[in-house]
Design an enzyme around this catalytic site. Structure first.
Site, mmCIF file in Angstrom:
data_model
loop_
_atom_site.group_PDB
_atom_site.id
_atom_site.type_symbol
_atom_site.label_atom_id
_atom_site.label_comp_id
_atom_site.label_asym_id
_atom_site.label_seq_id
_atom_site.Cartn_x
_atom_site.Cartn_y
_atom_site.Cartn_z
ATOM 1 N N ASP A 45 0.864 -1.179 0.000
ATOM 2 C CA ASP A 45 0.000 0.000 0.000
ATOM 3 C C ASP A 45 0.900 1.227 0.000
ATOM 4 O OD1 ASP A 45 -2.422 -1.404 0.056
ATOM 5 O OD2 ASP A 45 -2.446 -1.491 2.238
ATOM 6 N N ASP A 100 -7.107 -1.223 -4.493
ATOM 7 C CA ASP A 100 -8.170 -0.857 -3.551
ATOM 8 C C ASP A 100 -9.107 0.180 -4.162
ATOM 9 O OD1 ASP A 100 -6.910 -2.529 -1.689
ATOM 10 O OD2 ASP A 100 -5.769 -0.877 -0.816
#
Length: 158
Positions: free
Chosen positions: A117, A135
């Site tokens: 991330d 995401d």
């Protein structure tokens, strides 16, 4: 092959997701942060759990569990897409977005044992959990799928 252009779209999004993660992994050390704007930073984070780091602090069993869930969900999405009419463009787009995000994160979990991330949104002392391109496309796909469902339900009631 039915829906070839949608599967190519999925592939394009997976490549974009993996390329951005590769750049972060290759050029930014874990937990290192680069401020882009007053509300956006690039922060290299390893997420060993699911959304919002759910299950991240477990003993490692979650990696196998999440890989299995992601693989099953991806297969289900492929089957759902194959059974969706070519005229349902919004639904195919939504399913393609969700599939590409699921596969993008699945690749990370399978290859690395965690998801990379890096998009870090914040305002003053308020921070959103760090996330990635996969995401984003999953979220957009789910929103679009809900909108399609609402629209279809309205048509049925009329």
């Amino acid at each position: 092959m039915k829906h070839l252009k949608w599967y190519l779209f999925v592939l394009l999004l997976i490549v974009a997701d993996q390329l951005t993660k590769l750049l972060v992994y290759g050029y930014i050390k874990p937990h290192e942060t680069f401020e882009v704007t007053s509300f956006l930073s690039i922060t290299h984070v390893h997420n060993y759990g699911a959304a919002f780091s759910f299950l991240a602090n477990e003993d490692g069993w979650q990696q196998y569990f999440l890989v299995s869930i992601s693989a099953i969900a991806s297969l289900a999405l492929i089957i759902w897409m194959s059974k969706t009419s070519s005229t349902q463009l919004a639904k195919l787009c939504a399913l393609s977005l969700i599939l590409s995000g699921a596969v993008g994160n699945l690749i990370d979990r399978f290859a690395l044992g965690f998801v990379i991330d890096f998009i870090d949104l914040h305002y003053q002392d308020l921070y959103w959990p760090v996330f990635n391109i996969a995401d984003i496309v999953i979220t957009l796909g789910v929103i679009l799928l809900i909108m399609v469902d609402i629209k279809q339900n309205k048509k049925v009631k009329q």
